[in-house]
Scaffold this motif. Structure first.
Motif, PDB file in Angstrom:
ATOM      1  N   GLY A  75      43.024 -82.356 -42.595  1.00 37.61           N
ATOM      2  CA  GLY A  75      42.666 -82.103 -41.198  1.00 37.61           C
ATOM      3  C   GLY A  75      43.411 -80.911 -40.631  1.00 37.61           C
ATOM      4  N   THR A  76      44.696 -80.796 -40.965  1.00 41.27           N
ATOM      5  CA  THR A  76      45.492 -79.655 -40.508  1.00 41.27           C
ATOM      6  C   THR A  76      44.969 -78.362 -41.124  1.00 41.27           C
ATOM      7  N   ARG A  77      44.632 -78.423 -42.398  1.00 41.72           N
ATOM      8  CA  ARG A  77      44.127 -77.238 -43.096  1.00 41.72           C
ATOM      9  C   ARG A  77      42.793 -76.790 -42.499  1.00 41.72           C
ATOM     10  N   VAL A  78      41.918 -77.740 -42.186  1.00 41.60           N
ATOM     11  CA  VAL A  78      40.630 -77.404 -41.579  1.00 41.60           C
ATOM     12  C   VAL A  78      40.837 -76.722 -40.228  1.00 41.60           C
ATOM     13  N   GLU A  79      41.755 -77.245 -39.442  1.00 43.37           N
ATOM     14  CA  GLU A  79      42.055 -76.646 -38.136  1.00 43.37           C
ATOM     15  C   GLU A  79      42.496 -75.195 -38.298  1.00 43.37           C
ATOM     16  N   ILE A  80      43.397 -74.941 -39.236  1.00 41.70           N
ATOM     17  CA  ILE A  80      43.912 -73.584 -39.456  1.00 41.70           C
ATOM     18  C   ILE A  80      42.807 -72.658 -39.956  1.00 41.70           C
ATOM     19  N   GLU A  81      42.035 -73.135 -40.940  1.00 31.16           N
ATOM     20  CA  GLU A  81      40.992 -72.296 -41.533  1.00 31.16           C
ATOM     21  C   GLU A  81      39.851 -72.027 -40.555  1.00 31.16           C
ATOM     22  N   LEU A  82      39.520 -73.007 -39.719  1.00 31.99           N
ATOM     23  CA  LEU A  82      38.448 -72.808 -38.745  1.00 31.99           C
ATOM     24  C   LEU A  82      38.861 -71.780 -37.704  1.00 31.99           C
ATOM     25  N   ARG A  83      40.102 -71.846 -37.250  1.00 26.39           N
ATOM     26  CA  ARG A  83      40.589 -70.835 -36.310  1.00 26.39           C
ATOM     27  C   ARG A  83      40.529 -69.446 -36.941  1.00 26.39           C
ATOM     28  N   ALA A  84      40.928 -69.359 -38.210  1.00 21.05           N
ATOM     29  CA  ALA A  84      40.916 -68.062 -38.891  1.00 21.05           C
ATOM     30  C   ALA A  84      39.490 -67.556 -39.069  1.00 21.05           C
ATOM     31  N   MET A  85      38.569 -68.448 -39.458  1.00 17.25           N
ATOM     32  CA  MET A  85      37.181 -68.052 -39.676  1.00 17.25           C
ATOM     33  C   MET A  85      36.549 -67.513 -38.405  1.00 17.25           C
ATOM     34  N   LEU A  86      36.884 -68.129 -37.269  1.00 14.34           N
ATOM     35  CA  LEU A  86      36.289 -67.733 -35.991  1.00 14.34           C
ATOM     36  C   LEU A  86      37.164 -66.755 -35.208  1.00 14.34           C
ATOM     37  N   ARG A  87      38.308 -66.394 -35.796  1.00 18.49           N
ATOM     38  CA  ARG A  87      39.258 -65.471 -35.145  1.00 18.49           C
ATOM     39  C   ARG A  87      39.622 -65.982 -33.753  1.00 18.49           C
ATOM     40  N   LEU A  88      40.050 -67.241 -33.697  1.00 22.19           N
ATOM     41  CA  LEU A  88      40.420 -67.880 -32.444  1.00 22.19           C
ATOM     42  C   LEU A  88      41.934 -67.990 -32.326  1.00 22.19           C
ATOM     43  N   PRO A  89      42.467 -67.885 -31.111  1.00 24.64           N
ATOM     44  CA  PRO A  89      43.923 -68.008 -30.940  1.00 24.64           C
ATOM     45  C   PRO A  89      44.353 -69.471 -30.868  1.00 24.64           C
ATOM     46  N   LYS A  90      45.626 -69.705 -31.032  1.00 25.38           N
ATOM     47  CA  LYS A  90      46.195 -71.023 -30.818  1.00 25.38           C
ATOM     48  C   LYS A  90      46.265 -71.235 -29.317  1.00 25.38           C
ATOM     49  N   GLY A  91      46.043 -72.471 -28.859  1.00 25.41           N
ATOM     50  CA  GLY A  91      46.079 -72.767 -27.432  1.00 25.41           C
ATOM     51  C   GLY A  91      47.024 -73.915 -27.122  1.00 25.41           C
ATOM     52  N   ARG A  92      46.953 -74.425 -25.926  1.00 28.38           N
ATOM     53  CA  ARG A  92      47.777 -75.584 -25.561  1.00 28.38           C
ATOM     54  C   ARG A  92      47.409 -76.767 -26.437  1.00 28.38           C
ATOM     55  N   LEU A  93      46.125 -76.884 -26.716  1.00 30.23           N
ATOM     56  CA  LEU A  93      45.678 -77.847 -27.718  1.00 30.23           C
ATOM     57  C   LEU A  93      45.594 -77.095 -29.049  1.00 30.23           C
ATOM     58  N   ASP A  94      44.505 -77.243 -29.805  1.00 30.22           N
ATOM     59  CA  ASP A  94      44.441 -76.559 -31.103  1.00 30.22           C
ATOM     60  C   ASP A  94      44.000 -75.107 -31.003  1.00 30.22           C
ATOM     61  N   THR A  95      43.167 -74.795 -30.003  1.00 32.86           N
ATOM     62  CA  THR A  95      42.708 -73.424 -29.853  1.00 32.86           C
ATOM     63  C   THR A  95      42.231 -73.195 -28.422  1.00 32.86           C
ATOM     64  N   LYS A  96      41.809 -71.978 -28.156  1.00 31.75           N
ATOM     65  CA  LYS A  96      41.314 -71.617 -26.825  1.00 31.75           C
ATOM     66  C   LYS A  96      40.030 -70.823 -27.006  1.00 31.75           C
ATOM     67  N   ILE A  97      38.959 -71.249 -26.310  1.00 33.03           N
ATOM     68  CA  ILE A  97      37.668 -70.562 -26.400  1.00 33.03           C
ATOM     69  C   ILE A  97      37.144 -70.326 -24.989  1.00 33.03           C
ATOM     70  N   LEU A  98      36.845 -69.080 -24.673  1.00 35.17           N
ATOM     71  CA  LEU A  98      36.328 -68.710 -23.350  1.00 35.17           C
ATOM     72  C   LEU A  98      37.225 -69.243 -22.227  1.00 35.17           C
ATOM     73  N   GLY A  99      38.526 -69.224 -22.469  1.00 39.52           N
ATOM     74  CA  GLY A  99      39.486 -69.665 -21.459  1.00 39.52           C
ATOM     75  C   GLY A  99      39.702 -71.163 -21.405  1.00 39.52           C
TER      76      GLY A  99
END
Length: 303
Positions: A75-99
């Motif tokens: 699950g942790t690996r999927v979170e990291i790889e999905l962020r990388a695939m979509l070029r998303l930043p880390k957020g207060r939760l797992d990521t941040k999309i459109l604010g």
């Protein structure tokens, strides 16, 4: 994942429609479009799971054989790889999309566990169904009304049966690559890895699985060496190609040998796959030789 999922009710007029639709569009755009998402996301999941199973090193062939901590790590690996695939930043939760702060939840089962900090926040839902080789990618706003009343010791709740209606699916029951080793007979896997060198294991792989496309990552795993591509080249009579040529077997690359693969009537082989075949007739041997894949003369004399 559940075999029967209710139709999504996320449509114009639904309180979450505008937000989830905007997030879905952003994810799709970042992945390069709907077609690219449908190709890259399943491949990413396969890699995340296989890199934890590590069949060549551990002898394990399925998710069910993993330790509990390893299953959690996927699950942790999927979170990291999905962020990388979509070029998303880390957020207060797992990521941040459109604010918006977005949590990423992954499951190999039939539901997701939603933590308290994700309540009323949008969540990306990822699921992999290993036995059926199907995957899922969806979005939900984790409202209390969509969650079960019961919770686990960490105060996490799962999505209720009614709550599944409030998921906006980007991919639902999407095929993804099956675990290559899981679908092979145990004795075949053992025979391949019995080889005491990279060349011996590679020869065992292409000898045992003739006529079947073999992904590049499988070749790399079996070689278990830095320059794994060298193992399938001719190498002064000692390479895998040389060993198998003495048996009348050729190794072809999807990228370089597409025309020959078609001419021999073999299965479709993608650019990143390899396929082997026994050349049983003189016509096949001449065809392969003309394409730069001669077999040994002593075998040709016997054929």
């Amino acid at each position: 994942m559940k075999r029967k999922l209710p139709p999504s009710c996320i449509c114009p007029g639904h309180s979450d429609h505008a937000l989830l639709s905007a997030l879905a569009q952003e994810i799709t755009t970042r992945s390069g479009g709907a077609i690219e998402l449908a190709e890259c996301f399943p491949a990413m999941l396969r890699e995340c799971i296989d890199n934890v199973i590590m069949t060549p090193k551990t002898g394990r062939r399925s998710y069910e054989e993993l330790e509990k901590t390893e299953k959690t790590y996927i699950g942790t690996r999927v979170e990291i790889e999905l962020r990388a695939m979509l070029r998303l930043p880390k957020g207060r939760l797992d990521t941040k999309i459109l604010g918006h702060d977005v949590d990423i939840k992954h499951t190999m089962g039939s539901n997701w566990m939603i933590p308290t900090e994700a309540i009323d926040q949008p969540c990306i839902l990822v699921a992999a169904d290993e036995p059926r080789a199907r995957c899922y990618l969806g979005l939900i706003v984790a409202r209390m009304d969509y969650l079960t009343a019961g919770q686990n010791k960490d105060a996490k709740r799962s999505i209720s049966a009614e709550g599944f209606c409030h998921i906006l699916w980007l991919l639902c029951d999407q095929p993804y690559p099956a675990n290559f080793w899981r679908i092979l007979p145990e004795e075949t896997v053992a025979r391949i890895f019995d080889g005491d060198s990279g060349n011996a294991r590679m020869a065992g792989l292409f000898r045992a699985l003739q006529g079947r496309p073999i992904p590049r990552d499988v070749v790399e795993a079996v070689a278990a060496q830095k320059d794994f591509m060298r193992r399938i080249r001719s190498d002064g009579g000692h390479g895998t190609r040389d060993l198998l040529a003495r048996e009348g077997i050729v190794i072809l690359e999807g990228r370089k040998d597409a025309q020959l693969i078609r001419a021999l009537g073999l299965s479709h082989c993608s650019r990143s796959e390899f396929i082997s075949a026994s050349l049983s007739t003189s016509a096949e041997q001449r065809l392969a030789a003309s394409a730069g894949h001669p077999i040994c003369e002593d075998f040709s004399d016997r054929a």
